[in-house]
Design a protein around this motif. Structure first.
Motif, PDB file in Angstrom:
ATOM      1  N   GLN A   1       0.805  -1.221   0.000  1.00 56.00           N
ATOM      2  CA  GLN A   1       0.000   0.000   0.000  1.00 56.00           C
ATOM      3  C   GLN A   1       0.842   1.276   0.000  1.00 56.00           C
ATOM      4  O   GLN A   1       0.309   2.364  -0.222  1.00 56.00           O
ATOM      5  N   ALA A   2       2.132   1.150   0.253  1.00 61.46           N
ATOM      6  CA  ALA A   2       2.969   2.333   0.442  1.00 61.46           C
ATOM      7  C   ALA A   2       3.310   3.041  -0.855  1.00 61.46           C
ATOM      8  O   ALA A   2       3.562   4.250  -0.866  1.00 61.46           O
ATOM      9  N   TYR A   3       3.321   2.289  -1.965  1.00 60.87           N
ATOM     10  CA  TYR A   3       3.777   2.847  -3.247  1.00 60.87           C
ATOM     11  C   TYR A   3       2.746   2.509  -4.324  1.00 60.87           C
ATOM     12  O   TYR A   3       2.131   1.438  -4.273  1.00 60.87           O
TER      13      TYR A   3
ATOM     14  N   LEU B   1      14.417  -4.817  -4.182  1.00 60.22           N
ATOM     15  CA  LEU B   1      15.345  -5.468  -3.251  1.00 60.22           C
ATOM     16  C   LEU B   1      14.746  -5.348  -1.854  1.00 60.22           C
ATOM     17  O   LEU B   1      14.815  -4.294  -1.228  1.00 60.22           O
ATOM     18  N   SER B   2      14.124  -6.410  -1.403  1.00 62.67           N
ATOM     19  CA  SER B   2      13.435  -6.386  -0.104  1.00 62.67           C
ATOM     20  C   SER B   2      14.262  -7.143   0.930  1.00 62.67           C
ATOM     21  O   SER B   2      14.392  -8.366   0.864  1.00 62.67           O
ATOM     22  N   SER B   3      14.830  -6.406   1.888  1.00 62.18           N
ATOM     23  CA  SER B   3      15.658  -6.989   2.957  1.00 62.18           C
ATOM     24  C   SER B   3      16.775  -7.854   2.382  1.00 62.18           C
ATOM     25  O   SER B   3      17.018  -8.967   2.832  1.00 62.18           O
ATOM     26  N   ILE B   4      17.462  -7.323   1.395  1.00 62.41           N
ATOM     27  CA  ILE B   4      18.534  -8.053   0.715  1.00 62.41           C
ATOM     28  C   ILE B   4      19.910  -7.469   1.029  1.00 62.41           C
ATOM     29  O   ILE B   4      20.829  -8.178   1.439  1.00 62.41           O
TER      30      ILE B   4
ATOM     31  N   THR C   1      17.792   3.399 -18.159  1.00 62.39           N
ATOM     32  CA  THR C   1      17.493   4.821 -17.915  1.00 62.39           C
ATOM     33  C   THR C   1      16.054   5.073 -17.516  1.00 62.39           C
ATOM     34  O   THR C   1      15.714   6.176 -17.098  1.00 62.39           O
ATOM     35  N   THR C   2      15.175   4.074 -17.667  1.00 61.52           N
ATOM     36  CA  THR C   2      13.747   4.336 -17.475  1.00 61.52           C
ATOM     37  C   THR C   2      13.144   3.660 -16.248  1.00 61.52           C
ATOM     38  O   THR C   2      12.107   4.104 -15.757  1.00 61.52           O
ATOM     39  N   ALA C   3      13.742   2.583 -15.751  1.00 57.33           N
ATOM     40  CA  ALA C   3      13.144   1.839 -14.645  1.00 57.33           C
ATOM     41  C   ALA C   3      13.646   2.345 -13.294  1.00 57.33           C
ATOM     42  O   ALA C   3      14.668   3.027 -13.202  1.00 57.33           O
ATOM     43  N   SER C   4      12.921   1.980 -12.261  1.00 54.49           N
ATOM     44  CA  SER C   4      13.291   2.336 -10.892  1.00 54.49           C
ATOM     45  C   SER C   4      13.819   1.122 -10.155  1.00 54.49           C
ATOM     46  O   SER C   4      13.454  -0.025 -10.458  1.00 54.49           O
ATOM     47  N   VAL C   5      14.679   1.361  -9.184  1.00 56.22           N
ATOM     48  CA  VAL C   5      15.122   0.346  -8.239  1.00 56.22           C
ATOM     49  C   VAL C   5      14.513   0.696  -6.892  1.00 56.22           C
ATOM     50  O   VAL C   5      14.569   1.856  -6.456  1.00 56.22           O
ATOM     51  N   PHE C   6      13.902  -0.294  -6.238  1.00 60.41           N
ATOM     52  CA  PHE C   6      13.248  -0.076  -4.952  1.00 60.41           C
ATOM     53  C   PHE C   6      13.964  -0.893  -3.878  1.00 60.41           C
ATOM     54  O   PHE C   6      14.185  -2.098  -4.040  1.00 60.41           O
ATOM     55  N   VAL C   7      14.335  -0.238  -2.803  1.00 61.14           N
ATOM     56  CA  VAL C   7      14.952  -0.906  -1.658  1.00 61.14           C
ATOM     57  C   VAL C   7      13.972  -0.821  -0.498  1.00 61.14           C
ATOM     58  O   VAL C   7      13.585   0.274  -0.068  1.00 61.14           O
ATOM     59  N   VAL C   8      13.550  -1.985  -0.008  1.00 70.69           N
ATOM     60  CA  VAL C   8      12.645  -2.063   1.139  1.00 70.69           C
ATOM     61  C   VAL C   8      13.434  -2.592   2.325  1.00 70.69           C
ATOM     62  O   VAL C   8      13.994  -3.691   2.268  1.00 70.69           O
ATOM     63  N   ASP C   9      13.499  -1.800   3.378  1.00 69.34           N
ATOM     64  CA  ASP C   9      14.268  -2.212   4.552  1.00 69.34           C
ATOM     65  C   ASP C   9      13.890  -1.307   5.714  1.00 69.34           C
ATOM     66  O   ASP C   9      13.011  -0.453   5.593  1.00 69.34           O
TER      67      ASP C   9
ATOM     68  N   GLY D   1       4.753   0.795   7.275  1.00 73.59           N
ATOM     69  CA  GLY D   1       4.782   0.185   8.602  1.00 73.59           C
ATOM     70  C   GLY D   1       6.112   0.483   9.260  1.00 73.59           C
ATOM     71  O   GLY D   1       6.568   1.631   9.287  1.00 73.59           O
ATOM     72  N   ARG D   2       6.780  -0.557   9.746  1.00 75.99           N
ATOM     73  CA  ARG D   2       8.093  -0.389  10.370  1.00 75.99           C
ATOM     74  C   ARG D   2       9.187  -0.236   9.327  1.00 75.99           C
ATOM     75  O   ARG D   2      10.314   0.133   9.649  1.00 75.99           O
ATOM     76  N   MET D   3       8.883  -0.520   8.076  1.00 70.65           N
ATOM     77  CA  MET D   3       9.867  -0.452   7.009  1.00 70.65           C
ATOM     78  C   MET D   3       9.639   0.795   6.158  1.00 70.65           C
ATOM     79  O   MET D   3       8.708   1.571   6.405  1.00 70.65           O
ATOM     80  N   SER D   4      10.502   0.970   5.168  1.00 66.94           N
ATOM     81  CA  SER D   4      10.346   2.067   4.214  1.00 66.94           C
ATOM     82  C   SER D   4      10.574   1.533   2.812  1.00 66.94           C
ATOM     83  O   SER D   4      11.327   0.579   2.615  1.00 66.94           O
ATOM     84  N   VAL D   5       9.910   2.158   1.852  1.00 67.03           N
ATOM     85  CA  VAL D   5      10.142   1.871   0.437  1.00 67.03           C
ATOM     86  C   VAL D   5      10.942   3.046  -0.123  1.00 67.03           C
ATOM     87  O   VAL D   5      10.456   4.179  -0.176  1.00 67.03           O
ATOM     88  N   VAL D   6      12.174   2.758  -0.511  1.00 68.93           N
ATOM     89  CA  VAL D   6      13.058   3.790  -1.061  1.00 68.93           C
ATOM     90  C   VAL D   6      13.150   3.579  -2.567  1.00 68.93           C
ATOM     91  O   VAL D   6      13.538   2.512  -3.032  1.00 68.93           O
ATOM     92  N   GLU D   7      12.774   4.600  -3.332  1.00 66.87           N
ATOM     93  CA  GLU D   7      12.855   4.534  -4.790  1.00 66.87           C
ATOM     94  C   GLU D   7      14.118   5.231  -5.268  1.00 66.87           C
ATOM     95  O   GLU D   7      14.407   6.364  -4.844  1.00 66.87           O
ATOM     96  N   LEU D   8      14.856   4.581  -6.151  1.00 68.05           N
ATOM     97  CA  LEU D   8      16.055   5.166  -6.745  1.00 68.05           C
ATOM     98  C   LEU D   8      15.916   5.129  -8.257  1.00 68.05           C
ATOM     99  O   LEU D   8      15.395   4.191  -8.840  1.00 68.05           O
TER     100      LEU D   8
END
Length: 333
Positions: free
Chosen positions: A165-167, A243-246, A268-276, A323-330
C-alpha cells in the motif's frame, strides 16, 4: 546485612547476562512452552517429552521461573506466564522459531560470542564459530535452510501488506523481485494492484517454492519465477526492480555489486526499490551488529544507501513509510 535493593553494577550485569538468554533459547529449542500449553507441566513429564535429564531440566525450569518466563505451580509443576506464551509456536509475534538454536537464526546467534574477533579484525563472526560462511552453512544443512526460508517468508508476509500500500505499484508494468524468496512479497503486491505483472528471481530452491505459492494464489497469468543470481545479469524486461531486505545480508562490496546489477537492468527508465528498516539517517544498532557478525553485512542508513548507489548513477528520489519499514525509490540521475 541489609538486602541489596539496586541492580548489580547499576544494571550492567543484567544487561550483559548470558545465562538467562541461553536458558530461554534452550527452552525454545526444546519447545517447552508448547508442551506446557498442551498440558505436560511436571518436571518428570517434560523431561520425558523432550528427552532431557530430569534433574538438569528441573534446574532450567526453576531459572525460567526466576526469569519470569514460567510460574511455579508447586510440586515441580509449571505454567506459562504472559511472556512465556511468546515461546508457543503459532502465536502472534511467536519467537520460538527465531530463538531455536537448531534453526538458522538461533544457530547464527551463537556466533556472537566471537564479537571480539569481529571488532578486532572486521571479519564476520559466523565463520569463526562454524568454519563456514552463513550461506555455505545453509547450503550444507537442509533443515536450517528450510527454517531460514520459513522465517524470511513469514517476516515478509507480515510486512508485505504495508509495502503493497505504500507505493503506487500499479503504475508499473512488471516488477522484478530480486532475491524474492518464496514470492510472499510479490504476491501480496500483485494482489493489491490488479494490472501489475511480476517476476521472482532467486536460486532454484526458493524458486520452486515461489512457483508453488504463485499457483496457489491463482496468479500464474500475471507472475512467474525464474532461477538466477542477483550477482549475475538480471532480466531486462522490468520497469521496477525490488530489493526487499537483501542488501544488509552482504558485505559492502557484494551489496554494491547487487545494486550495480539492478542499476544496469533498470537502464534509464526503470526504478530500483529498496525495502528495509530505515529510520531517517539513523541505523538500528542491534540489527547492524547482527548483520556484521552473521555475514559481514551492514544495516544501512539512508545516507549510506545513497552513497552506495551513487557510483551506479542511481539516486534516491522518494522514501515512503511502510509500517516499520520504508520503500526507497532510486532512479538514474
Amino acid at each position: 546485612m541489609a538486602e541489596e535493593t539496586t541492580a548489580r553494577g547499576g544494571g550492567i550485569w543484567a544487561a550483559a547476562d548470558l545465562v538467562t538468554p541461553m536458558a530461554i533459547r534452550v527452552a525454545a529449542t526444546l519447545r517447552l512452552a508448547d508442551h506446557i500449553a498442551a498440558g505436560t507441566r511436571t518436571t518428570e513429564a517434560l523431561a520425558e517429552a523432550v528427552h532431557a535429564d530430569r534433574d538438569v531440566l528441573g534446574r532450567l525450569l526453576d531459572h525460567l521461573v526466576t526469569a519470569g518466563v514460567l510460574s511455579g505451580a508447586g510440586a515441580g509443576t509449571y505454567e506459562l506466564t504472559a511472556m512465556g506464551r511468546y515461546l508457543c509456536d503459532g502465536q502472534p509475534d511467536a519467537m520460538q522459531s527465531v530463538l531455536d538454536i537448531e534453526g538458522a537464526l538461533g544457530h547464527a546467534e551463537l556466533s556472537l560470542v566471537h564479537l571480539l574477533h569481529t571488532v578486532r579484525t572486521g571479519e564476520p563472526a559466523f565463520p569463526q564459530q562454524y568454519g563456514l560462511t552463513f550461506w555455505e552453512d545453509l547450503s550444507a544443512d537442509d533443515r536450517r535452510a528450510g527454517s531460514f526460508d520459513a522465517l524470511m517468508g513469514a517476516r515478509l508476509a507480515v510486512h508485505a501488506p504495508a509495502v503493497a500500500q505504500a507505493y503506487p505499484w500499479g503504475g508499473l508494468r512488471r516488477l522484478i523481485d530480486v532475491g524474492g524468496g518464496d514470492g510472499s512479497m510479490l504476491i501480496t503486491i500483485l494482489q493489491a494492484h490488479q494490472g501489475l505483472h511480476g517476476t521472482v528471481l532467486d536460486l532454484p530452491g526458493p524458486v520452486r517454492r515461489a512457483e508453488k505459492a504463485i499457483a496457489e494464489a491463482g496468479l500464474e497469468h500475471r507472475a512467474r519465477a525464474v532461477a538466477g543470481s542477483f550477482f549475475d545479469e538480471l532480466p531486462a524486461d522490468g520497469d521496477g526492480y525490488l530489493l526487499s531486505s537483501i542488501l544488509h545480508n552482504w558485505d559492502d562490496a557484494s551489496a554494491a555489486r547487487i545494486m550495480r546489477r539492478c542499476a544496469d537492468a533498470a537502464a534509464t527508465t526503470a526504478s530500483v526499490f529498496v525495502v528495509d528498516y530505515f529510520n531517517n539517517q539513523s541505523v538500528q544498532t542491534e540489527g547492524d551488529l547482527r548483520m556484521l557478525c552473521y555475514f559481514g553485512g551492514r544495516q544501512h542508513s539512508l545516507e549510506q544507501l545513497g552513497e552506495m548507489a551513487a557510483p551506479t548513477g542511481l539516486r534516491i528520489v522518494s522514501v515512503l513509510p511502510a509500517g516499520r519499514m520504508s520503500v526507497v525509490e532510486l532512479r538514474r540521475s
